[in-house]
Design a protein around this motif. Structure first.
Motif, PDB file in Angstrom:
ATOM      1  N   LYS A  15     -12.758  19.966 -20.820  1.00 36.09           N
ATOM      2  CA  LYS A  15     -12.571  20.467 -22.112  1.00 36.09           C
ATOM      3  C   LYS A  15     -11.288  20.260 -22.594  1.00 36.09           C
ATOM      4  N   LEU A  16     -10.917  19.890 -23.918  1.00 35.94           N
ATOM      5  CA  LEU A  16      -9.726  19.785 -24.633  1.00 35.94           C
ATOM      6  C   LEU A  16      -8.896  21.042 -24.570  1.00 35.94           C
ATOM      7  N   SER A  17      -7.691  21.111 -24.331  1.00 39.66           N
ATOM      8  CA  SER A  17      -6.976  22.507 -24.575  1.00 39.66           C
ATOM      9  C   SER A  17      -6.579  22.344 -26.080  1.00 39.66           C
ATOM     10  N   PRO A  18      -6.593  23.634 -26.591  1.00 36.10           N
ATOM     11  CA  PRO A  18      -6.290  23.557 -28.083  1.00 36.10           C
ATOM     12  C   PRO A  18      -4.988  22.963 -28.460  1.00 36.10           C
ATOM     13  N   VAL A  19      -4.048  23.139 -27.469  1.00 33.43           N
ATOM     14  CA  VAL A  19      -2.723  22.512 -27.711  1.00 33.43           C
ATOM     15  C   VAL A  19      -2.855  21.113 -28.175  1.00 33.43           C
ATOM     16  N   SER A  20      -3.808  20.481 -27.395  1.00 32.20           N
ATOM     17  CA  SER A  20      -4.052  18.848 -27.646  1.00 32.20           C
ATOM     18  C   SER A  20      -4.196  18.796 -29.027  1.00 32.20           C
ATOM     19  N   LEU A  21      -5.008  19.455 -29.939  1.00 36.48           N
ATOM     20  CA  LEU A  21      -5.230  19.240 -31.272  1.00 36.48           C
ATOM     21  C   LEU A  21      -3.711  19.584 -32.019  1.00 36.48           C
ATOM     22  N   GLU A  22      -3.213  20.623 -31.718  1.00 33.44           N
ATOM     23  CA  GLU A  22      -1.859  20.833 -32.295  1.00 33.44           C
ATOM     24  C   GLU A  22      -0.896  19.726 -32.041  1.00 33.44           C
ATOM     25  N   LEU A  23      -1.029  18.787 -31.205  1.00 34.68           N
ATOM     26  CA  LEU A  23      -0.304  17.656 -31.007  1.00 34.68           C
ATOM     27  C   LEU A  23      -0.228  16.918 -32.202  1.00 34.68           C
ATOM     28  N   LEU A  24      -1.623  16.681 -32.601  1.00 34.45           N
ATOM     29  CA  LEU A  24      -2.098  15.680 -33.458  1.00 34.45           C
ATOM     30  C   LEU A  24      -1.358  16.161 -34.903  1.00 34.45           C
ATOM     31  N   THR A  25      -1.279  17.553 -35.078  1.00 32.23           N
ATOM     32  CA  THR A  25      -0.750  17.906 -36.507  1.00 32.23           C
ATOM     33  C   THR A  25       0.803  17.516 -36.402  1.00 32.23           C
ATOM     34  N   ALA A  26       1.571  17.874 -34.998  1.00 30.71           N
ATOM     35  CA  ALA A  26       2.804  17.279 -34.936  1.00 30.71           C
ATOM     36  C   ALA A  26       2.933  15.880 -35.295  1.00 30.71           C
ATOM     37  N   ALA A  27       2.192  15.161 -34.556  1.00 24.54           N
ATOM     38  CA  ALA A  27       2.269  13.888 -34.686  1.00 24.54           C
ATOM     39  C   ALA A  27       2.105  13.320 -36.267  1.00 24.54           C
ATOM     40  N   ALA A  28       1.387  14.041 -36.949  1.00 24.20           N
ATOM     41  CA  ALA A  28       0.892  13.474 -38.377  1.00 24.20           C
ATOM     42  C   ALA A  28       2.162  13.858 -39.291  1.00 24.20           C
ATOM     43  N   LYS A  29       2.820  14.917 -38.811  1.00 24.60           N
ATOM     44  CA  LYS A  29       4.410  15.437 -39.701  1.00 24.60           C
ATOM     45  C   LYS A  29       5.169  14.128 -39.647  1.00 24.60           C
ATOM     46  N   SER A  30       5.253  13.386 -38.446  1.00 23.53           N
ATOM     47  CA  SER A  30       6.181  12.317 -38.322  1.00 23.53           C
ATOM     48  C   SER A  30       5.791  11.165 -39.518  1.00 23.53           C
ATOM     49  N   GLY A  31       4.616  11.076 -39.784  1.00 21.05           N
ATOM     50  CA  GLY A  31       4.249  10.144 -41.020  1.00 21.05           C
ATOM     51  C   GLY A  31       4.063   8.853 -40.280  1.00 21.05           C
ATOM     52  N   GLY A  32       4.016   8.690 -38.907  1.00 21.11           N
ATOM     53  CA  GLY A  32       3.905   7.409 -38.356  1.00 21.11           C
ATOM     54  C   GLY A  32       2.521   7.105 -38.039  1.00 21.11           C
ATOM     55  N   GLU A  33       2.349   5.970 -37.079  1.00 20.52           N
ATOM     56  CA  GLU A  33       0.943   5.491 -36.837  1.00 20.52           C
ATOM     57  C   GLU A  33       0.612   6.271 -35.480  1.00 20.52           C
ATOM     58  N   ILE A  34      -0.391   7.017 -35.407  1.00 17.62           N
ATOM     59  CA  ILE A  34      -0.517   7.978 -34.198  1.00 17.62           C
ATOM     60  C   ILE A  34      -1.675   7.212 -33.185  1.00 17.62           C
ATOM     61  N   MET A  35      -1.270   7.336 -31.903  1.00 23.97           N
ATOM     62  CA  MET A  35      -2.191   7.057 -30.825  1.00 23.97           C
ATOM     63  C   MET A  35      -2.067   8.355 -30.001  1.00 23.97           C
ATOM     64  N   THR A  36      -3.291   8.441 -29.426  1.00 25.03           N
ATOM     65  CA  THR A  36      -3.586   9.428 -28.328  1.00 25.03           C
ATOM     66  C   THR A  36      -4.048   9.069 -27.132  1.00 25.03           C
ATOM     67  N   ALA A  37      -3.659   9.525 -26.210  1.00 30.13           N
ATOM     68  CA  ALA A  37      -3.839   9.096 -24.582  1.00 30.13           C
ATOM     69  C   ALA A  37      -4.977  10.179 -23.912  1.00 30.13           C
ATOM     70  N   VAL A  38      -6.174  10.234 -23.513  1.00 29.88           N
ATOM     71  CA  VAL A  38      -6.699  11.093 -22.792  1.00 29.88           C
ATOM     72  C   VAL A  38      -7.395  10.744 -21.643  1.00 29.88           C
ATOM     73  N   LEU A  39      -6.953  11.477 -20.462  1.00 30.16           N
ATOM     74  CA  LEU A  39      -7.373  11.143 -19.110  1.00 30.16           C
ATOM     75  C   LEU A  39      -8.027  11.989 -18.459  1.00 30.16           C
ATOM     76  N   ALA A  40      -9.132  11.703 -18.230  1.00 28.38           N
ATOM     77  CA  ALA A  40     -10.147  12.491 -17.440  1.00 28.38           C
ATOM     78  C   ALA A  40     -11.161  11.861 -16.473  1.00 28.38           C
ATOM     79  N   ASP A  41     -12.050  12.481 -15.381  1.00 22.89           N
ATOM     80  CA  ASP A  41     -12.967  11.940 -14.795  1.00 22.89           C
ATOM     81  C   ASP A  41     -13.813  11.129 -15.802  1.00 22.89           C
ATOM     82  N   THR A  42     -14.200  11.727 -16.795  1.00 22.06           N
ATOM     83  CA  THR A  42     -14.942  11.154 -17.933  1.00 22.06           C
ATOM     84  C   THR A  42     -14.393  11.378 -19.142  1.00 22.06           C
ATOM     85  N   ALA A  43     -13.590  10.598 -19.651  1.00 23.17           N
ATOM     86  CA  ALA A  43     -12.887  10.904 -20.936  1.00 23.17           C
ATOM     87  C   ALA A  43     -13.441  10.695 -22.299  1.00 23.17           C
TER      88      ALA A  43
END
Ligand SMILES: Cc1cc2nc3c(=O)[nH]c(=O)nc-3n(C[C@H](O)[C@H](O)[C@H](O)COP(=O)(O)OP(=O)(O)OC[C@H]3O[C@@H](n4cnc5c(N)ncnc54)[C@H](O)[C@@H]3O)c2cc1C
Length: 320
Positions: A15-43
């Protein structure tokens, strides 16, 4: 030219930790191009969720050896992604896992490291971050150096969770040798007695030496249960062996940032305050009206915790 930001999602038990979604908001504040990496046994399922929440290009990596966090394997895979996508800024969570991982990544990739950030800004391709220093007594602004990737851990609960946004999933595949590790994690066992993680809790009940002994801790646990809160402790009662270290908040424990923090029978030593003073609302309960905790409390109750805590618990239960 805008920057490229790579956020590293955190997952536990698939399950995604809530902070993963907070990171997306932080990234959006940068105004840059956003990429996200997610690593799991079934991602892939997690990747789709991140894509629908504004994760941008979501790089999905699945392998059985990614089921549990292992900084050696995670760092190898993420380094491959960093080489391939060349982000200017890599954001992870300032959690137990994120702190270990991001500092390792910064070292491997010869980048700059900033821990526990609370704000970020960009101008062109320069990233400036804000972070507390010297136990929160000084706020430092740090600018990244041109040509160096900046790695930063973001303090949980500072940014809102990203509710919606756009993204697309890109499945990444690597040679199986990259997933090999010198260690094998067989099982992760949660620490006993803590049902709500302190990093994720909106409400925390913090208890100190005023509780007099471990036999009285149930008083605080009942209040925490009534509020669906995490249970925190001062070092005094951790050192006394009344409660496990995983509950400790402060300079040598966790830094927390909940909406509401109850400081009960805690005097307010600076080493405790640095771990919780950014909580949005602080309620202190102490029988000593001159206790230092009252200087940072939003609300103070002067009195005996053995009377006040059960009364509060009953009130909160009645309104649950
Ligand atoms: C290098 C270093 C690192 C440290 N790291 C940390 C850390 O990470 N976290 C941390 O917490 N501490 C840390 N400390 C310890 C810190 O300095 C304090 O000793 C500790 O926080 C005190 O814990 P306390 O408030 O529970 O106990 P006390 O200071 O003993 O306070 C107990 C409080 O309970 C109140 N009280 C007593 N009975 C009642 C009652 N019946 N009703 C209501 N109130 C009552 C008293 O008035 C008092 O204010 C560190 C110290 C050092 C030197």
């Amino acid at each position: 030219m805008g920057i490229k930001v790579l956020t590293i999602a955190e997952q536990k038990d698939g399950k995604l930790s809530p902070v993963s979604l907070e990171l997306l908001t932080a990234a959006a504040k940068s105004g840059g191009e956003i990429m996200t990496a997610v690593l799991a046994d079934t991602a892939d399922g997690l990747a789709s969720e991140l894509a629908s929440r504004g994760g941008g290009t979501v790089l999905s990596v699945s392998h059985p050896n990614l089921k549990y966090f292992n900084d050696e394997v995670y760092a190898k895979i993420l380094t491959e992604l960093i080489k391939k996508y060349q982000p200017n800024l890599v954001l992870g969570a300032a959690t137990f896992y994120g702190k270990a991982l991001l500092s390792r990544l910064a070292a491997i990739n010869d980048g700059a490291m900033a821990s526990d950030i609370t704000a970020l800004e960009t101008a062109g391709d320069t990233v400036s971050i804000t972070r507390p220093s010297y136990g929160g007594n000084v706020i430092v602004n740090v600018a990244g150096k041109a040509g160096k990737t900046m790695f930063a851990t973001v303090r949980p609960k500072i940014f809102e969770e990203s509710a919606a946004g756009t993204g697309e999933v890109v499945v990444e595949q690597f040679d199986t040798t990259l997933f090999e590790s010198r260690t094998e994690i067989k099982e992760m066992v949660g620490s006993t007695g803590q049902t709500v993680s302190l990093n994720e809790a909106d409400i925390i009940v913090g208890i100190g030496r005023g509780i007099r002994g471990p036999e009285n801790l149930d008083l605080a646990r009942k209040l925490a249960d009534a509020l669906n809160a995490g249970l925190a402790a001062s070092r005094a009662i951790v050192d006394a062996g009344w409660i496990e270290y995983s509950h400790q908040v402060g300079q040598t424990g966790k830094t927390v940032n909940p909406k509401l923090y109850f400081a009960i029978g805690i005097s307010g030593a600076i080493q405790h305050l640095v771990g919780m003073q950014t909580s949005k609302t602080i309620v202190a309960i102490n029988r000593d009206k001159d206790a230092p905790i009252f200087s940072i409390a939003s609300y103070g109750i002067v009195g005996d915790l053995f009377e006040i805590v059960p009364a509060l618990t009953e009130k909160f239960k009645a309104h649950a």
